[in-house]
Scaffold this active site. Structure first.
Site, PDB file in Angstrom:
ATOM      1  N   ARG A  71     -27.698  -1.276-119.322  1.00 12.98           N
ATOM      2  CA  ARG A  71     -26.877  -2.632-118.949  1.00 12.98           C
ATOM      3  C   ARG A  71     -27.953  -3.833-119.253  1.00 12.98           C
ATOM      4  NH1 ARG A  71     -24.310  -2.167-113.540  1.00 12.98           N
ATOM      5  NH2 ARG A  71     -23.182  -4.221-114.190  1.00 12.98           N
ATOM      6  N   GLN A 105     -20.032 -12.272-108.489  1.00 15.53           N
ATOM      7  CA  GLN A 105     -20.065 -10.893-108.224  1.00 15.53           C
ATOM      8  C   GLN A 105     -20.857 -10.189-109.359  1.00 15.53           C
ATOM      9  OE1 GLN A 105     -16.040  -8.774-106.812  1.00 15.53           O
ATOM     10  NE2 GLN A 105     -15.581 -10.363-108.080  1.00 15.53           N
ATOM     11  N   HIS A 123     -23.921 -10.144-105.413  1.00 13.55           N
ATOM     12  CA  HIS A 123     -24.121  -8.522-105.758  1.00 13.55           C
ATOM     13  C   HIS A 123     -25.664  -8.480-106.203  1.00 13.55           C
ATOM     14  CE1 HIS A 123     -19.386  -7.454-105.862  1.00 13.55           C
ATOM     15  NE2 HIS A 123     -19.941  -7.641-104.472  1.00 13.55           N
ATOM     16  N   CYS A 131     -38.602  -4.053-104.150  1.00 15.26           N
ATOM     17  CA  CYS A 131     -39.232  -2.959-103.579  1.00 15.26           C
ATOM     18  C   CYS A 131     -38.980  -2.346-102.466  1.00 15.26           C
ATOM     19  CB  CYS A 131     -40.841  -3.210-103.557  1.00 15.26           C
ATOM     20  SG  CYS A 131     -41.880  -1.791-102.931  1.00 15.26           S
ATOM     21  N   CYS A 150     -45.278  -1.639-107.967  1.00 12.91           N
ATOM     22  CA  CYS A 150     -44.814  -2.800-107.070  1.00 12.91           C
ATOM     23  C   CYS A 150     -46.181  -3.849-107.004  1.00 12.91           C
ATOM     24  CB  CYS A 150     -44.270  -2.562-105.783  1.00 12.91           C
ATOM     25  SG  CYS A 150     -44.103  -4.043-104.737  1.00 12.91           S
ATOM     26  N   GLY A 190     -11.564 -13.699-113.382  1.00 13.89           N
ATOM     27  CA  GLY A 190     -12.110 -12.468-114.023  1.00 13.89           C
ATOM     28  C   GLY A 190     -12.453 -11.653-113.063  1.00 13.89           C
ATOM     29  N   THR A 191     -11.700 -11.365-111.907  1.00  9.59           N
ATOM     30  CA  THR A 191     -12.166 -10.185-110.979  1.00  9.59           C
ATOM     31  C   THR A 191     -10.801  -9.431-110.875  1.00  9.59           C
ATOM     32  OG1 THR A 191     -12.914  -9.429-109.141  1.00  9.59           O
ATOM     33  CG2 THR A 191     -11.823 -11.793-109.166  1.00  9.59           C
ATOM     34  N   GLU A 219      -5.045 -10.642-116.351  1.00 12.35           N
ATOM     35  CA  GLU A 219      -3.979 -10.167-115.761  1.00 12.35           C
ATOM     36  C   GLU A 219      -3.797 -10.336-114.316  1.00 12.35           C
ATOM     37  OE1 GLU A 219      -4.180  -6.119-117.533  1.00 12.35           O
ATOM     38  OE2 GLU A 219      -5.474  -5.762-116.045  1.00 12.35           O
TER      39      GLU A 219
HETATM   40  C1  BV8 Z   1     -19.925  -3.188 -97.982  1.00 11.06           C
HETATM   41  C2  BV8 Z   1     -23.187  -4.624-108.183  1.00 11.06           C
HETATM   42  C3  BV8 Z   1     -20.660  -2.779 -95.792  1.00 11.06           C
HETATM   43  C4  BV8 Z   1     -23.909  -3.218-108.790  1.00 11.06           C
HETATM   44  C5  BV8 Z   1     -21.182  -4.011-107.181  1.00 11.06           C
HETATM   45  C6  BV8 Z   1     -17.762   2.838 -97.927  1.00 11.06           C
HETATM   46  C7  BV8 Z   1     -19.055   2.598 -97.539  1.00 11.06           C
HETATM   47  C8  BV8 Z   1     -19.301   1.373 -97.651  1.00 11.06           C
HETATM   48  C9  BV8 Z   1     -18.262   0.402 -97.841  1.00 11.06           C
HETATM   49  C10 BV8 Z   1     -17.225   0.829 -98.601  1.00 11.06           C
HETATM   50  C11 BV8 Z   1     -16.925   2.238 -98.586  1.00 11.06           C
HETATM   51  N1  BV8 Z   1     -15.478   2.463 -99.141  1.00 11.06           N
HETATM   52  C12 BV8 Z   1     -15.290   0.981 -99.600  1.00 11.06           C
HETATM   53  C13 BV8 Z   1     -16.300   0.231 -99.179  1.00 11.06           C
HETATM   54  C14 BV8 Z   1     -16.218  -1.126 -99.403  1.00 11.06           C
HETATM   55  C15 BV8 Z   1     -16.834  -1.249-100.816  1.00 11.06           C
HETATM   56  C16 BV8 Z   1     -15.497  -1.444-101.895  1.00 11.06           C
HETATM   57  O1  BV8 Z   1     -14.959  -2.357-101.971  1.00 11.06           O
HETATM   58  N2  BV8 Z   1     -15.185  -0.411-102.484  1.00 11.06           N
HETATM   59  C17 BV8 Z   1     -14.102  -0.202-103.431  1.00 11.06           C
HETATM   60  C18 BV8 Z   1     -14.450   0.374-104.385  1.00 11.06           C
HETATM   61  C19 BV8 Z   1     -12.926   0.051-102.754  1.00 11.06           C
HETATM   62  N3  BV8 Z   1     -17.681  -2.559-100.854  1.00 11.06           N
HETATM   63  C20 BV8 Z   1     -19.019  -2.383-100.524  1.00 11.06           C
HETATM   64  O2  BV8 Z   1     -19.429  -1.332-100.481  1.00 11.06           O
HETATM   65  C21 BV8 Z   1     -19.601  -3.690-100.440  1.00 11.06           C
HETATM   66  N4  BV8 Z   1     -20.485  -3.481 -99.358  1.00 11.06           N
HETATM   67  O3  BV8 Z   1     -18.871  -3.206 -97.881  1.00 11.06           O
HETATM   68  O4  BV8 Z   1     -20.993  -3.195 -97.082  1.00 11.06           O
HETATM   69  C22 BV8 Z   1     -21.764  -3.084 -94.834  1.00 11.06           C
HETATM   70  C23 BV8 Z   1     -21.383  -3.671 -93.680  1.00 11.06           C
HETATM   71  C24 BV8 Z   1     -22.325  -4.162 -92.850  1.00 11.06           C
HETATM   72  C25 BV8 Z   1     -23.968  -3.499 -93.176  1.00 11.06           C
HETATM   73  C26 BV8 Z   1     -23.945  -3.048 -94.282  1.00 11.06           C
HETATM   74  C27 BV8 Z   1     -23.018  -2.679 -94.980  1.00 11.06           C
HETATM   75  C28 BV8 Z   1     -20.735  -3.738-101.335  1.00 11.06           C
HETATM   76  C29 BV8 Z   1     -19.815  -4.020-102.839  1.00 11.06           C
HETATM   77  C30 BV8 Z   1     -20.808  -4.205-103.946  1.00 11.06           C
HETATM   78  C31 BV8 Z   1     -20.954  -3.266-104.863  1.00 11.06           C
HETATM   79  N5  BV8 Z   1     -21.635  -3.769-106.111  1.00 11.06           N
HETATM   80  N6  BV8 Z   1     -21.926  -4.538-108.271  1.00 11.06           N
HETATM   81  C32 BV8 Z   1     -23.608  -3.340-110.243  1.00 11.06           C
HETATM   82  O5  BV8 Z   1     -22.776  -4.189-110.809  1.00 11.06           O
HETATM   83  O6  BV8 Z   1     -24.126  -2.373-111.076  1.00 11.06           O
HETATM   84  S1  BV8 Z   1     -19.555  -3.862-107.471  1.00 11.06           S
HETATM   85  C33 BV8 Z   1     -18.877  -4.107-109.102  1.00 11.06           C
HETATM   86  O7  BV8 Z   1     -17.556  -4.448-108.806  1.00 11.06           O
HETATM   87  C34 BV8 Z   1     -19.428  -5.363-109.601  1.00 11.06           C
HETATM   88  O8  BV8 Z   1     -20.225  -6.329-109.059  1.00 11.06           O
HETATM   89  C35 BV8 Z   1     -18.054  -6.088-109.857  1.00 11.06           C
HETATM   90  O9  BV8 Z   1     -18.535  -7.374-110.234  1.00 11.06           O
HETATM   91  C36 BV8 Z   1     -17.473  -5.759-108.926  1.00 11.06           C
HETATM   92  C37 BV8 Z   1     -15.988  -6.135-108.905  1.00 11.06           C
HETATM   93  O10 BV8 Z   1     -15.542  -5.829-110.107  1.00 11.06           O
HETATM   94  P1  BV8 Z   1     -14.898  -7.132-111.169  1.00 11.06           P
HETATM   95  O11 BV8 Z   1     -15.929  -7.925-111.155  1.00 11.06           O
HETATM   96  O12 BV8 Z   1     -13.559  -7.547-110.428  1.00 11.06           O
HETATM   97  O13 BV8 Z   1     -14.555  -6.164-112.447  1.00 11.06           O
HETATM   98  P2  BV8 Z   1     -13.224  -5.261-112.933  1.00 11.06           P
HETATM   99  O14 BV8 Z   1     -13.849  -4.640-113.994  1.00 11.06           O
HETATM  100  O15 BV8 Z   1     -12.828  -4.457-111.872  1.00 11.06           O
HETATM  101  O16 BV8 Z   1     -12.277  -6.467-113.181  1.00 11.06           O
HETATM  102  C38 BV8 Z   1     -12.432  -7.286-114.217  1.00 11.06           C
HETATM  103  C39 BV8 Z   1     -11.354  -7.946-114.206  1.00 11.06           C
HETATM  104  O17 BV8 Z   1     -11.493  -9.328-115.416  1.00 11.06           O
HETATM  105  C40 BV8 Z   1      -9.906  -7.486-114.362  1.00 11.06           C
HETATM  106  O18 BV8 Z   1      -8.973  -7.936-113.627  1.00 11.06           O
HETATM  107  C41 BV8 Z   1      -9.732  -7.993-116.085  1.00 11.06           C
HETATM  108  O19 BV8 Z   1      -8.035  -7.895-116.083  1.00 11.06           O
HETATM  109  C42 BV8 Z   1     -10.151  -9.329-116.046  1.00 11.06           C
HETATM  110  N7  BV8 Z   1     -10.843  -9.641-117.356  1.00 11.06           N
HETATM  111  C43 BV8 Z   1     -10.988  -8.782-118.607  1.00 11.06           C
HETATM  112  N8  BV8 Z   1     -11.306  -9.575-119.642  1.00 11.06           N
HETATM  113  C44 BV8 Z   1     -11.139 -10.893-119.450  1.00 11.06           C
HETATM  114  C45 BV8 Z   1     -10.489 -10.692-117.792  1.00 11.06           C
HETATM  115  N9  BV8 Z   1     -10.681 -11.953-117.315  1.00 11.06           N
HETATM  116  C46 BV8 Z   1     -10.315 -13.202-117.933  1.00 11.06           C
HETATM  117  N10 BV8 Z   1     -11.007 -13.169-119.404  1.00 11.06           N
HETATM  118  C47 BV8 Z   1     -11.106 -12.052-120.105  1.00 11.06           C
HETATM  119  N11 BV8 Z   1     -11.661 -12.103-121.262  1.00 11.06           N
END
Ligand code: BV8
Length: 251
Positions: A71, A105, A123, A131, A150, A190-191, A219
């Site tokens: 990436r 994000q 994020h 590290c 590191c 865009g999310t 969308e």
């Molecule tokens: C947390 C970094 C708790 C890495 C990312 C089990 C254990 C713990 C937590 C959970 C669990 N199960 C669920 C959870 C919660 C979890 C979660 O939400 N899971 C989801 C899948 C259900 N969340 C977490 O784990 C978070 N932490 O809860 O911690 C905690 C509490 C106390 C103490 C300690 C911990 C952490 C979440 C962060 C994860 N890291 N990214 C990397 O990028 O490699 S998340 C990843 O998804 C990216 O950051 C991304 O940005 C993010 C969201 O996705 P989107 O940006 O929305 O992208 P997506 O493709 O989905 O959508 C794109 C949109 O754009 C679409 O709608 C599309 O229509 C639109 N689009 C497309 N083209 C265009 C456009 N719009 C406009 N113009 C265009 N041209």
């Protein structure tokens, strides 16, 4: 064609009004970076459980490094530049008669390269390393491997991308919620509204404030019904148009 902004006067915050913007991968799409959940997106090619959790890194660090190296390499290529949506948000930050906080994000640096200053990478950012052994964080634009040493503790094997994986606490959450509690306008761009806590911000704003809420997306997102206003279409069209409408009220 996207709907032209239908911002009613009531939806323009007062001069001095506070704006909080949340962006996701969709704002970077037209710069040439993939989104996650669109057809053919990142999570359709690799399981997040294999490359974007602390357990995945402990199990197979080389595989995680390869995922982020791929990436980062794409991000470095010349044709990946900030687009008109990134630049419109910089213009809003500069010209809006009040505070504008951009929470992204995204782990790419396109908002930074466009010139956004009041910016939180909730994020993290993959052009930095952190590290696991000593917590030292440093810029890291190139490839990373388990052999890398590191510069903080001189040990190898502990360096990881400075991003927030699933199951890890996103960054600067206190500062984000403080801004959400006092905003007059919340804009989501865009999310897909799939990932928490970011996906919960609009509900939090509705619960805590009388702020106006707007979604600018290709969308309807998972949280579409929670927004008072929406404009659907490519970000490079909807975002500049929306910023023009906001700024026109004070120019
Ligand atoms: C947390 C970094 C708790 C890495 C990312 C089990 C254990 C713990 C937590 C959970 C669990 N199960 C669920 C959870 C919660 C979890 C979660 O939400 N899971 C989801 C899948 C259900 N969340 C977490 O784990 C978070 N932490 O809860 O911690 C905690 C509490 C106390 C103490 C300690 C911990 C952490 C979440 C962060 C994860 N890291 N990214 C990397 O990028 O490699 S998340 C990843 O998804 C990216 O950051 C991304 O940005 C993010 C969201 O996705 P989107 O940006 O929305 O992208 P997506 O493709 O989905 O959508 C794109 C949109 O754009 C679409 O709608 C599309 O229509 C639109 N689009 C497309 N083209 C265009 C456009 N719009 C406009 N113009 C265009 N041209």
């Amino acid at each position: 064609m996207p709907q032209s902004p239908t911002v009613s006067l009531a939806a323009i915050p007062p001069a001095g009004g506070r704006i909080v913007i949340l962006t996701g991968a969709g704002i970077s799409k037209e710069s040439g970076l993939e989104t996650f959940r669109d057809p053919g997106g990142i999570w359709s090619k690799v399981r997040l459980e294999d490359v974007a959790t602390p357990e995945a890194f402990a199990r197979d660090p080389a595989r995680c490094h390869a995922f982020y190296n791929m990436r980062r390499a794409r991000h470095r290529s010349m044709d990946v530049q900030p687009n008109a949506a990134h630049h419109a948000l910089v213009r809003l930050e500069k010209e809006w008669p009040g505070d504008v906080l951009l929470v992204t994000q995204n782990v790419d640096s396109l908002h930074d390269r466009a010139g956004s200053k009041n910016l939180i990478h909730m994020h993290g950012i993959y052009t930095q390393a952190r590290c696991n052994d000593c917590g030292h964080a440093l810029d890291w634009p190139g490839d990373m491997s388990v052999e890398d040493i590191c510069s903080g503790c001189s040990r190898a094997g502990g360096l990881r991308p400075n991003v927030v994986w699933f199951g890890e606490m996103p960054m600067q959450m206190e500062r984000i919620y403080e801004a959400l509690r006092s905003c007059d306008l919340f804009i989501s761009i865009g999310t897909s509204g799939n990932v928490y806590p970011a996906a919960g911000f609009v509900a939090a704003v509705r619960k805590m404030t009388d702020a106006h809420t707007a979604e600018l997306n290709l969308e309807p997102s998972q949280g579409a019904t929670l927004f008072a206003e929406a404009h659907y279409g490519p970000a490079t069209q909807t975002v500049p148009a929306y910023v023009d409408t906001l700024l026109a009220a004070y120019q």
